[in-house]
Scaffold this motif. Structure first.
Motif, mmCIF file in Angstrom:
data_model
loop_
_atom_site.group_PDB
_atom_site.id
_atom_site.type_symbol
_atom_site.label_atom_id
_atom_site.label_comp_id
_atom_site.label_asym_id
_atom_site.label_seq_id
_atom_site.Cartn_x
_atom_site.Cartn_y
_atom_site.Cartn_z
ATOM 1 N N GLY A 19 6.052 -6.805 3.226
ATOM 2 C CA GLY A 19 5.876 -7.052 1.790
ATOM 3 C C GLY A 19 6.115 -5.808 0.956
ATOM 4 O O GLY A 19 5.572 -5.653 -0.123
ATOM 5 N N GLY A 20 6.972 -4.884 1.477
ATOM 6 C CA GLY A 20 7.374 -3.718 0.671
ATOM 7 C C GLY A 20 8.451 -4.138 -0.321
ATOM 8 O O GLY A 20 8.638 -5.340 -0.597
ATOM 9 N N ASP A 41 2.283 -9.345 5.646
ATOM 10 C CA ASP A 41 2.330 -7.896 5.459
ATOM 11 C C ASP A 41 1.103 -7.266 6.100
ATOM 12 O O ASP A 41 0.047 -7.905 6.222
ATOM 13 C CB ASP A 41 2.358 -7.585 3.953
ATOM 14 C CG ASP A 41 2.889 -6.194 3.656
ATOM 15 O OD1 ASP A 41 3.533 -5.592 4.542
ATOM 16 O OD2 ASP A 41 2.674 -5.714 2.532
ATOM 17 N N GLN A 42 1.246 -5.980 6.469
ATOM 18 C CA GLN A 42 0.104 -5.302 7.077
ATOM 19 C C GLN A 42 -0.920 -4.921 6.013
ATOM 20 O O GLN A 42 -0.731 -5.203 4.827
ATOM 21 C CB GLN A 42 0.597 -4.072 7.836
ATOM 22 C CG GLN A 42 1.407 -4.435 9.060
ATOM 23 C CD GLN A 42 2.016 -3.212 9.708
ATOM 24 O OE1 GLN A 42 2.738 -2.470 9.075
ATOM 25 N NE2 GLN A 42 1.716 -3.021 10.980
ATOM 26 N N GLY A 43 -1.934 -4.200 6.440
ATOM 27 C CA GLY A 43 -3.031 -3.850 5.520
ATOM 28 C C GLY A 43 -2.759 -2.588 4.721
ATOM 29 O O GLY A 43 -1.647 -2.062 4.707
ATOM 30 N N ASN A 184 -1.940 -10.612 3.563
ATOM 31 C CA ASN A 184 -2.080 -9.204 3.957
ATOM 32 C C ASN A 184 -2.912 -9.079 5.230
ATOM 33 O O ASN A 184 -3.649 -9.992 5.584
ATOM 34 C CB ASN A 184 -2.759 -8.405 2.833
ATOM 35 C CG ASN A 184 -1.882 -8.347 1.608
ATOM 36 O OD1 ASN A 184 -2.158 -8.973 0.598
ATOM 37 N ND2 ASN A 184 -0.786 -7.620 1.710
ATOM 38 N N GLY A 185 -2.779 -7.927 5.872
ATOM 39 C CA GLY A 185 -3.583 -7.658 7.056
ATOM 40 C C GLY A 185 -3.048 -8.332 8.306
ATOM 41 O O GLY A 185 -3.786 -8.550 9.260
ATOM 42 N N ALA A 202 6.306 -16.511 13.866
ATOM 43 C CA ALA A 202 5.905 -15.098 13.901
ATOM 44 C C ALA A 202 4.500 -15.064 14.490
ATOM 45 O O ALA A 202 3.602 -15.752 13.997
ATOM 46 C CB ALA A 202 5.920 -14.530 12.486
ATOM 47 N N VAL A 203 4.347 -14.268 15.533
ATOM 48 C CA VAL A 203 3.042 -14.208 16.197
ATOM 49 C C VAL A 203 2.407 -12.854 15.879
ATOM 50 O O VAL A 203 3.038 -11.800 16.058
ATOM 51 C CB VAL A 203 3.197 -14.363 17.726
ATOM 52 C CG1 VAL A 203 1.830 -14.429 18.399
ATOM 53 C CG2 VAL A 203 4.027 -15.608 18.054
ATOM 54 N N ALA A 204 1.169 -12.902 15.375
ATOM 55 C CA ALA A 204 0.483 -11.659 15.001
ATOM 56 C C ALA A 204 -0.294 -11.085 16.180
ATOM 57 O O ALA A 204 -0.499 -11.769 17.187
ATOM 58 C CB ALA A 204 -0.450 -11.932 13.827
#
Ligand SMILES: Cc1cc2nc3c(=O)[nH]c(=O)nc-3n(C[C@H](O)[C@H](O)[C@H](O)COP(=O)(O)OP(=O)(O)OC[C@H]3O[C@@H](n4cnc5c(N)ncnc54)[C@H](O)[C@@H]3O)c2cc1C
Length: 386
Positions: A19-20, A41-43, A184-185, A202-204
């Motif tokens: 999400g940049g 997106d990551q945290g 997020n996260g 997509a696997v987190a």
């Protein structure tokens, strides 16, 4: 880009990893085109170039070895003003674009000559980037405050700058208003395809699964490990840039330069270094001192300015510094996008790549230059210019 008639309701669910500036711009464009967008997106502590960059919207000097990239950048600059207007109308957030032209400044005759040769070389490839080479006294007509260390420079009337943080904010607000979902996260570790619950999953890292009909990997440095899941080669590596910012000053610098720029709010941004430090995005006193010295040599009045902030951020760079924009041949509907110049190219990423990853436009022929496989050519050597 040529439109296709491939878009069916079934293909509307688009997952974007990252999400940049790239993921947000592409997601925004895709959502406008009618896709149902989910961005993973990551945290807060993620490595994120989009929150630490210099904000230039710039063409001159870019693309010395790749003419299609020059044309692509020129197209991006053309789209920017209308794009910013649209984002402003939709979200009320001003991305801060000003494009009065931009200066590259050199500290030695040899450096300026080398610059002139490089700029002429770019246009010999058939592109048309307007530029002028100026000596110090010419420069002083535009930049009255420059110091004696500056011996000359180049000017391009197309260049400018924007506020990258406000741009990112505007894109995320726009996504929200268009009904896109930003989660997020989430750290994606695996991409599965032809899975029963969707074309791509997509696997987190916590086992959560996100399915969609199409997928875009826009994960900055994360693309280096994720792209192989789509059978695409994306050797993206970090180059650290340290950047400084001063207190707000009276307006004195009416054009952005490659060494510093004054923001609309008055602070002066000095940058940036280029360092090979792996994934360390910290700051160091020696580089801060170097940036300060260089800034003061460029504009001596900065000697009295207070620094208020310094930061480091990692550029996700390919070995030649040019983008990867590629749809997977093995898994159609899966895309990898990696690019430096995410501010400069924000409008193209939204307006052109958004519909493309939604399956609404065909892959433009010039995108063959932007395939990741070029880095597998053992007869070629690459330099990203940093
Ligand atoms: C110092 C510096 C100066 C710069 N100056 C300019 C400039 O003047 N003009 C310009 O146009 N460009 C400039 N850039 C480049 C610009 O910042 C980048 O091109 C742009 O930010 C890249 O955006 P991105 O979205 O690809 O990557 P990022 O901003 O790094 O975002 C990647 C995103 O992906 C997420 N992610 C990563 N891995 C995963 C995963 N496994 N799962 C889920 N999410 C994941 C991250 O959390 C992050 O949010 C500069 C960069 C730096 C560092």
């Amino acid at each position: 880009m040529q439109r296709t008639d491939m878009y069916t309701h079934r293909e509307k669910r688009l997952t974007i990893v990252g999400g940049g500036l790239l993921g947000a711009a592409i997601g925004y464009g895709a959502a406008k085109a009618g896709a149902e967008v989910t961005i993973l997106d990551q945290g807060d502590n993620a490595l994120r170039a989009s929150r630490g960059n210099f904000g230039l919207v710039w063409v001159h000097g870019k693309g010395t070895t790749m003419p299609p990239y020059v044309d692509w950048t020129l197209q991006g600059l053309r789209l920017w003003p209308e794009f910013q207007e649209e984002l402003l109308n939709r979200t009320g957030v001003d991305s801060g674009l000003e494009n009065p032209g931009g200066f590259w400044l050199g500290f030695s005759e040899a450096e300026v000559e080398k610059r002139a040769t490089a700029l002429e070389g770019i246009n010999k490839n058939g592109t048309k980037v307007p530029f002028e080479i100026l000596d110090r006294s010419d420069l002083r007509n535009y930049l009255p405050g420059i110091g004696d260390a500056v011996v000359g420079g180049s000017f391009c009337p197309l260049d400018g700058h924007a506020n990258p943080l406000m741009l990112l904010r505007a894109l995320h607000m726009g996504l929200n208003q268009l009904g896109a979902r930003v989660v997020n996260g989430v750290t994606v570790t695996d991409i599965q395809h032809d899975a029963p619950d969707g074309r791509f999953v997509a696997v987190a890292d916590d086992g959560t699964r996100w399915s969609g009909d199409r997928i875009v990997l826009a994960a900055g440095l994360g693309n280096a490990s994720l792209a192989s899941h789509l059978d695409i080669h994306a050797p993206v590596l970090p180059t650290r840039g340290q950047v400084l910012i001063t207190e707000r000053l009276q307006p004195f610098l009416h054009y952005p330069t490659n060494k510093c720029r004054q923001t609309k709010e008055g602070s002066v941004q000095l940058g940036s270094t280029a360092e090979d430090t792996g994934v360390d995005d910290g700051t160091t006193s020696d580089k801060i001192e170097w940036l300060v010295r260089r800034g003061v040599e460029t504009f001596p009045a900065l000697a009295d300015a207070k620094l208020v902030r310094a930061w480091g951020a990692l550029r996700p760079l390919t070995p030649d510094g040019y983008p990867i924009y590629q749809e997977s041949e093995r898994f159609p509907g899966g895309y990898v996008v990696s690019s430096h110049s995410g501010v400069t190219l924000a409008a193209s990423h939204a307006e052109l790549l958004g519909p493309w990853v939604s399956g609404l436009t065909q892959t433009p022929p010039e995108f063959t230059s932007f395939r990741g496989e070029r880095f597998l050519d053992t007869d070629s050597s690459f330099s990203n210019g940093y």
